[in-house]
Design an enzyme around this catalytic site. Structure first.
Site, PDB file in Angstrom:
ATOM      1  N   GLU A 170      72.538  27.188  72.820  1.00 19.36           N
ATOM      2  CA  GLU A 170      73.042  28.085  73.861  1.00 19.36           C
ATOM      3  C   GLU A 170      74.405  27.582  74.316  1.00 19.36           C
ATOM      4  OE1 GLU A 170      71.260  27.822  77.626  1.00 19.36           O
ATOM      5  OE2 GLU A 170      72.189  29.657  78.342  1.00 19.36           O
ATOM      6  N   ALA A 175      86.073  27.299  76.956  1.00 21.66           N
ATOM      7  CA  ALA A 175      87.407  27.592  77.520  1.00 21.66           C
ATOM      8  C   ALA A 175      88.488  26.789  76.815  1.00 21.66           C
ATOM      9  CB  ALA A 175      87.439  27.305  79.016  1.00 21.66           C
ATOM     10  N   GLN A 181      96.223  29.078  75.363  1.00 24.53           N
ATOM     11  CA  GLN A 181      95.434  30.240  74.951  1.00 24.53           C
ATOM     12  C   GLN A 181      96.238  31.146  74.016  1.00 24.53           C
ATOM     13  OE1 GLN A 181      93.815  32.204  78.442  1.00 24.53           O
ATOM     14  NE2 GLN A 181      92.722  30.367  79.063  1.00 24.53           N
ATOM     15  N   TYR A 185      93.389  28.530  69.050  1.00 20.04           N
ATOM     16  CA  TYR A 185      92.516  27.370  69.268  1.00 20.04           C
ATOM     17  C   TYR A 185      91.075  27.813  69.545  1.00 20.04           C
ATOM     18  CZ  TYR A 185      96.743  24.544  69.462  1.00 20.04           C
ATOM     19  OH  TYR A 185      97.918  23.936  69.142  1.00 20.04           O
ATOM     20  N   GLY A 186      90.934  28.903  70.324  1.00 20.37           N
ATOM     21  CA  GLY A 186      89.588  29.387  70.669  1.00 20.37           C
ATOM     22  C   GLY A 186      88.800  29.753  69.425  1.00 20.37           C
ATOM     23  N   VAL A 215      83.648  39.242  76.395  1.00 16.91           N
ATOM     24  CA  VAL A 215      82.869  39.877  75.324  1.00 16.91           C
ATOM     25  C   VAL A 215      83.757  40.137  74.103  1.00 16.91           C
ATOM     26  CG1 VAL A 215      81.688  42.035  74.678  1.00 16.91           C
ATOM     27  CG2 VAL A 215      81.067  40.855  76.788  1.00 16.91           C
TER      28      VAL A 215
END
Ligand code: ACO
Length: 456
Positions: A170, A175, A181, A185-186, A215
Site C-alpha cells: 500500500e 511526492a 516536479q 522523477y515521479g 489520480v
C-alpha cells in the site's frame, strides 16, 4: 533526537530475532541487497488514504498538465518526450548523480536523516495531511520508503507498507519536491518502486488511496480505478476515505519496469527498420518547383504525373479513372469536365449561391473580434470569398469533388459552432440543400445527354 528511532528500532530488532528473520538493520534495502520481510498481523490496518488528505499541493505552481499529451502507461506508451526524459534520468543514474534507495526506520543514523528529509517533503507537498500522521507512518518500521536522491539530497520518495501475505503494497505517501516536479522523477520513482517490490519483495500488486488531484499521475503510472485484486486481499487492510480514489496497479512479472522505455525504444526501432525494408515511405524526393512562379491558367498542369512526379510510381499511385459524369451547364460545350468547363460551372455556382437569401453568414470569413472563440472550435474554416479566391487562382479546383468538399466543410463548420436552433444553423441547412440541388442540376451521369463530347 535519534533516541526515539533507536527505541523503535530496538523493539523491531527484538521482534525480528524472535521470528528468526534476517537482521534488517544491517543494510539499506538497495536493489542489490537481500530481501527482507516483516510479519504483519492480519488485524493491523494499513495506512490507506494517508495521502488523500494532503495532496492538494499537487501542482505547486510548477506543474503543467497537458491533457493532449499521450499517456506513458503501458497501454498508451509512445516514444516521445517521456522516453527522452527517461533517457536523461538514466544517464543521471549512470553518472551516480541520481540514486534510489529503499530504507526504513532501522536505527541507522543516515537512514533517519533521510527519512526526516522525506518526511519534510511529504509535509510540504501534502499540506492538508496532519504532520504527526506523516511522521508516524514514515518512521513506523513496518513502512518502507523508496528515496530519490539527487547528488545525495533527498528530492522525493514513496513510503509504502508491504503486506507480505497478500503480496501487496500500500502506497501511503508519494511526492517529489516542488522544484523537481514535472521532470520525470515521479515516473522513474514509481518504475523503480515497481521493479523493486516485484523483484525483491515478491509483490504482485500496488494499491493506494489516491488524492483526486493525483489520480492523473497515478493513471499515467498504470494504476486503474478498477480493483481486480481479490477483495479479501485488501478489504480490511486498506482504510477507505471519502473524496479520494482507491487505485490499483497489477505488476507484470515479465516486464522490466526500469528498462521499459529503453525496451520500447528498441522495439520501435526494430519495427521502423522493418517498415523501411518493406516500403518506400521514408524516401523523400525534392518538391516540385513548377508552381513557384504562379503563372497563367493551365501553365502548371501536369499531364503525365507518373513520369513527372518522382515517387508516385514507387508509391504505386494510379491515375484516377476519368470522371463518369458530364456537365450540362450552358457554355460547357461538349460537357466534358475539363478544367475550363469545370471552372465555368463552379463560377456560376458561386455566383448563384451568393444571391441566395441564406448566404449572408457565409459570404466572408468569421470576424475573430466579433466571435473570439470561433477559431478555437473551428480548426479548418472557410467561406464563399475564400472559395472564390481559390477558384480565381485557376489552379486549385481540379475536380468538382474538391470544390464541393470546400462548401460541405463550410456548412459543417457552421453546424459545429452554432446550436441547432440558431438562425446560422438553419441557414447552413437550407443553403446546403440549394447548393446540392444546383450541382445536381448541372451534371449528368447519362453521358449521352451531355452533348457531343463522345465525338471528341
Ligand atoms: N495530476 C495529473 N497528472 C500529473 C500529476 C497530477 N497531480 N502529477 C504529475 N502528473 C503527470 C505529469 O504531467 C507527467 O505526464 P506526462 O508523462 O504525460 O508528461 C506524469 O504525470 C509524470 O510526471 P513526472 O514528472 O514523472 O512526475 P513528478 O516528478 O512531477 O511527480 C508527483 C508526480 C509525485 C504527483 C508530484 O507532482 C508531487 O509530488 N505532487 C504533490 C504531492 C502529491 O500530490 N502526491 C500524490 C498524493 S496521493 C498519494 O501519495 C497516495
Amino acid at each position: 533526537m535519534f533516541d526515539f528511532f533507536k527505541s523503535e528500532t530496538n523493539n523491531n530488532n527484538e521482534n525480528n530475532k524472535k521470528r528468526g528473520r534476517e537482521n534488517e538493520n544491517e543494510n539499506e534495502n538497495t536493489f542489490e541487497n537481500k530481501k527482507t520481510k516483516m510479519e504483519i498481523k492480519t488485524e493491523d490496518f494499513g495506512s490507506g488514504g494517508a495521502a488523500l488528505l494532503g495532496a492538494t499541493n499537487g501542482m505547486n505552481g510548477a506543474m503543467v498538465i497537458n491533457p493532449g499529451e499521450k499517456s506513458n502507461t503501458l497501454g498508451g506508451q509512445t516514444v516521445g518526450h517521456y522516453a527522452n526524459r527517461d533517457m536523461h534520468l538514466r544517464k543521471q543514474e549512470e553518472d551516480g548523480e541520481l540514486q534510489w534507495k529503499v530504507i526504513k526506520n532501522d536505527g541507522n543514523e543516515q537512514h533517519s536523516i533521510w527519512l526526516i528529509a522525506l518526511k519534510n517533503i511529504f509535509s510540504k507537498q501534502l499540506p492538508n495531511m496532519p504532520k504527526e500522521y506523516i511522521v508516524r507512518l514514515v518512521f513506523d518500521p513496518r513502512h518502507h520508503s523508496m528515496l530519490c536522491l539527487k547528488n545525495d539530497v533527498v528530492i522525493g520518495g514513496i513510503t509504502y507498507r508491504p503486506f507480505w501475505r497478500q503480496n501487496m503494497c500500500e502506497i501511503a505517501f508519494c511526492a517529489i519536491s516542488a522544484n523537481e516536479q514535472v521532470k520525470g522523477y515521479g515516473t522513474r520513482l514509481m518504475n523503480h518502486l515497481k521493479e523493486y517490490v516485484k523483484e525483491e519483495e515478491d509483490m504482485t500488486h500496488l494499491i493506494t488511496f489516491a488524492d483526486n488531484n493525483a489520480v492523473g499521475y497515478f493513471s499515467k503510472q498504470g494504476f486503474t480505478k478498477d480493483i481486480v485484486m481479490e477483495r479479501e486481499k485488501w478489504v480490511g487492510y486498506i482504510k477507505e476515505y471519502d473524496g479520494g480514489t482507491i487505485m490499483e496497479c497489477a505488476l507484470e512479472a515479465q516486464i522490466s519496469y526500469v528498462d521499459f522505455p529503453k525496451n520500447i525504444r528498441a522495439q520501435r526501432e526494430c519495427v521502423e527498420a522493418k517498415v523501411r525494408e518493406m516500403t518506400t515511405a521514408h524516401v523523400v524526393y525534392p518538391g516540385l518547383t513548377r508552381f513557384k512562379d504562379g503563372g497563367e491558367f493551365g501553365k502548371h498542369r501536369i499531364t503525365d504525373p507518373l513520369s513527372t512526379i518522382k515517387g508516385l510510381k514507387e508509391a504505386k499511385w494510379k491515375a484516377p479513372d476519368p470522371p463518369r459524369y458530364r456537365l450540362v451547364h450552358p457554355g460547357c460545350v461538349d460537357g466534358y469536365p475539363t478544367i475550363e468547363n469545370l471552372h465555368k460551372f463552379m463560377r456560376s455556382i458561386v455566383a448563384i449561391v451568393k444571391t441566395h437569401p441564406d448566404s449572408w453568414p457565409f459570404i466572408s470569413a468569421v470576424n475573430k473580434e466579433e466571435v473570439p472563440d470561433y477559431y478555437e472550435v473551428v480548426k479548418d474554416p472557410t467561406d464563399i470569398e475564400s472559395v472564390s479566391e481559390r477558384l480565381e487562382s485557376e489552379n486549385y479546383y481540379v475536380t468538382l469533388e474538391m470544390f464541393a468538399a470546400d462548401f460541405k466543410r463550410m456548412f459543417e463548420n457552421c453546424r459545429l459552432y452554432n446550436a441547432v436552433d440558431t438562425i446560422y444553423y438553419k441557414c447552413a441547412n437550407r443553403l446546403e440543400l440549394f447548393f446540392d440541388a444546383k450541382i445536381a442540376a448541372g451534371i449528368t451521369f447519362k453521358v449521352r445527354e451531355a452533348g457531343s463530347y463522345l465525338n471528341r
